[in-house]
Design a protein around this motif. Structure first.
Motif, mmCIF file in Angstrom:
data_model
loop_
_atom_site.group_PDB
_atom_site.id
_atom_site.type_symbol
_atom_site.label_atom_id
_atom_site.label_comp_id
_atom_site.label_asym_id
_atom_site.label_seq_id
_atom_site.Cartn_x
_atom_site.Cartn_y
_atom_site.Cartn_z
ATOM 1 N N ASP A 164 -6.341 10.568 -4.028
ATOM 2 C CA ASP A 164 -6.414 10.578 -2.705
ATOM 3 C C ASP A 164 -7.768 9.292 -2.384
ATOM 4 N N ARG A 165 -8.843 9.360 -3.235
ATOM 5 C CA ARG A 165 -10.031 9.111 -3.321
ATOM 6 C C ARG A 165 -9.917 7.222 -3.291
ATOM 7 N N HIS A 170 0.654 -1.117 -0.322
ATOM 8 C CA HIS A 170 0.009 -0.295 -0.529
ATOM 9 C C HIS A 170 0.919 0.736 -0.215
ATOM 10 N N ARG A 181 -6.747 6.012 -3.403
ATOM 11 C CA ARG A 181 -6.343 5.161 -1.992
ATOM 12 C C ARG A 181 -7.360 5.266 -0.919
ATOM 13 N N HIS A 182 -7.991 5.964 -0.858
ATOM 14 C CA HIS A 182 -9.074 5.206 0.126
ATOM 15 C C HIS A 182 -9.409 4.036 -0.126
ATOM 16 N N ASP A 183 -10.107 3.846 -1.828
ATOM 17 C CA ASP A 183 -10.947 3.121 -1.762
ATOM 18 C C ASP A 183 -10.176 1.257 -1.984
ATOM 19 N N SER A 224 -7.668 15.086 -5.642
ATOM 20 C CA SER A 224 -8.465 14.466 -4.691
ATOM 21 C C SER A 224 -8.537 13.060 -5.223
ATOM 22 N N ALA A 269 -7.486 0.861 0.218
ATOM 23 C CA ALA A 269 -7.093 0.435 1.635
ATOM 24 C C ALA A 269 -8.179 -0.238 2.200
ATOM 25 N N ARG A 270 -9.651 0.556 0.948
ATOM 26 C CA ARG A 270 -10.724 -0.385 1.314
ATOM 27 C C ARG A 270 -10.729 -1.998 1.744
ATOM 28 N N GLN A 328 -22.620 8.143 -1.921
ATOM 29 C CA GLN A 328 -21.171 6.720 -1.548
ATOM 30 C C GLN A 328 -21.805 5.639 -1.279
ATOM 31 N N ASP A 355 0.322 4.792 -1.307
ATOM 32 C CA ASP A 355 0.567 5.851 -0.419
ATOM 33 C C ASP A 355 1.848 6.148 0.179
#
Length: 465
Positions: free
Chosen positions: A290-291, A244, A293-295, A287, A297-298, A356, A248
């Motif tokens: 970053d979105r 990861h 990367r967040h997904d 943005s 991580a999910r 979402q 990130d």
């Protein structure tokens, strides 16, 4: 210390839309539409959609030629058509680069009535089934009986060929992703056809490559860390965490940073993640990156949950399995539909609970499609693979056939829920970027099913009908 006063009110969907749609209204006013703008009603609050999910019931196998029993909300048609009105001309399927132009001239023959009699030659299609021996040639597969889906046209062959050529060169030459004996499997994945079908509005081949590299990298991590090619639940958390950091980046001291940087080249999954992300950030906004990367991580958290159950030999309850699948699913793919389309859904609109929910329902439905089409492939693989039919059979004490058919029903409920929620959101927030994003997600859902249905190199259906 003076009283700072109450905290600012949390932004609502209409409020966010109003902020990001101000330029649309300004354009309309500048074009002499002051009266129309002045009388336009304020965007309504997003209505809840009670009963968006169909009550459980048997999934009928549709009769040939019969209309589907469920009809989508009229607002959904507007999503599929795309945005309309002043200033939205450029938000439809983008004008594409040279590979897309050739197929268009072929369109004129279709309107001509004479060619229709040529339908009889179609029976000559049966020879195509011989193609499985050649991974590069797609073979039309049968859709799962009773599954709710939307057919899509075959993707632009010129784009498919170019994306397939570029992704193989990237995998072999840039990141050394796989050894020679995996070449057939790589070709059989048909990733070029997959991504072109899912992103028909991509303005250039390079935009398509953003999604294609990330898709291949994600599959490399899944195969090499979790599944077929050396994957194991033991120690998975450490491997995923280090991978990861290719998405990130680690921010550390000068003493230790070089060791981390070298680690990004230490195995194929990390090389693929690092390279795919470097390409992505060149065309995506901060943005959007970053979105993503967040997904991711999910996604990695979902991998860890499934691995924990495998280590303890635990078969989850159906609701627990569906919870895991909300994280271990395709979400990182449709959520970048705006990046691949060359525009941006503003972060405040993407983060709205209603949006979402739409994204989650779409991602969950597409993942159950994978469970259903890969069912026989997973049963033939060594070890026990959790998928929705297996979990339903185990936890609800039904036959494997009944479990599979109920999994089809679960998929259909998720699809109906997605379409109802997307239609409600489109009606409540008719901002061009929102409508285009919703349309992009819907197209991704349909392209994902198309790929699973036609990828007979990888998938075959069980004999349950």
């Amino acid at each position: 210390m003076p009283d700072p006063g109450p905290s600012p009110q949390q932004s609502s969907l209409p409020g966010a839309a109003a902020r990001f749609g101000a330029h649309v209204l300004a354009t309309a006013q500048g074009a002499g539409s002051e009266a129309a703008v002045a009388t336009r009603p304020a965007l309504p609050s997003l209505p809840s959609v009670p009963g968006a999910m169909r009550p459980p019931g048997a999934v009928p196998v549709p009769q040939e030629g019969a209309a589907p029993a469920w009809q989508p909300d009229p607002a959904l048609a507007r999503i599929l058509r795309g945005p309309s009105g002043l200033g939205t001309e450029g938000l439809h399927l983008a004008r594409r680069e040279e590979p897309a132009a050739p197929p268009e001239p072929a369109a004129p023959p279709e309107p001509a009535a004479p060619p229709e009699p040529a339908a009889p030659p179609e029976p000559a299609a049966p020879p195509e089934p011989a193609a499985p021996a050649e991974p590069g040639a797609p073979v039309p597969g049968n859709p799962i009986p009773g599954l709710y889906y939307h057919p899509v046209p075959d993707p632009d062959p010129a784009r498919v060929e170019e994306v397939s050529r570029r992704i193989k060169a990237w995998a072999l030459d840039e990141v050394e992703l796989y050894p020679e004996d995996w070449e057939d499997q790589f070709d059989g994945f048909h990733v070029g056809r997959y991504m072109v079908a899912c992103h028909p509005d991509a303005p250039t081949i390079e935009h398509l490559m953003l999604a294609t590299r990330l898709m291949v990298a994600e599959n490399a991590v899944d195969d090499c860390y979790c599944e077929d090619h050396g994957g194991s639940p033991i120690g998975l958390g450490g491997r995923l965490l280090l991978a990861h950091t290719a998405l990130d980046p680690l921010h550390t001291t000068k003493e230790y940073e070089p060791e981390w940087a070298r680690s990004l080249h230490s195995d194929a999954p990390r090389r693929a993640y690092r390279s795919a992300m470097e390409y992505f950030v060149q065309l995506a906004t901060a943005s959007q990156a970053d979105r993503f990367r967040h997904d991711m991580a999910r996604l990695h958290m979902g991998y860890l949950a499934e691995a924990a159950w495998a280590e303890t030999e635990y078969v989850p309850e159906v609701w627990e399995y569906l919870s895991m699948r909300q994280f271990n699913n395709f979400r990182p793919c449709p959520t970048i539909t705006d990046s691949v389309g060359g525009y941006e859904l503003p972060a405040d609109l993407h983060a709205q609970p209603a949006m979402q929910r739409v994204i989650a329902l779409a991602s969950n439905a597409t993942t159950i499609v994978n469970d259903l089409y890969s069912y026989t492939k997973e049963l033939a693989s060594p070890g026990r693979h959790l998928n929705l039919p297996v979990v339903i059979a185990e936890r609800e004490g039904v036959s494997v056939q009944e479990a599979y058919l109920k999994a089809v029903e679960v998929h259909n409920d998720l699809m109906h829920g997605f379409e109802a929620e997307a239609a409600a959101l489109a009606a409540a927030c008719p901002v061009p970027s929102v409508l285009r994003f919703l349309r992009g997600v819907a197209v991704w859902v349909d392209g994902n099913h198309y790929w699973h249905q036609t990828n007979t190199y990888r998938y075959s259906l069980p004999d349950f009908w």
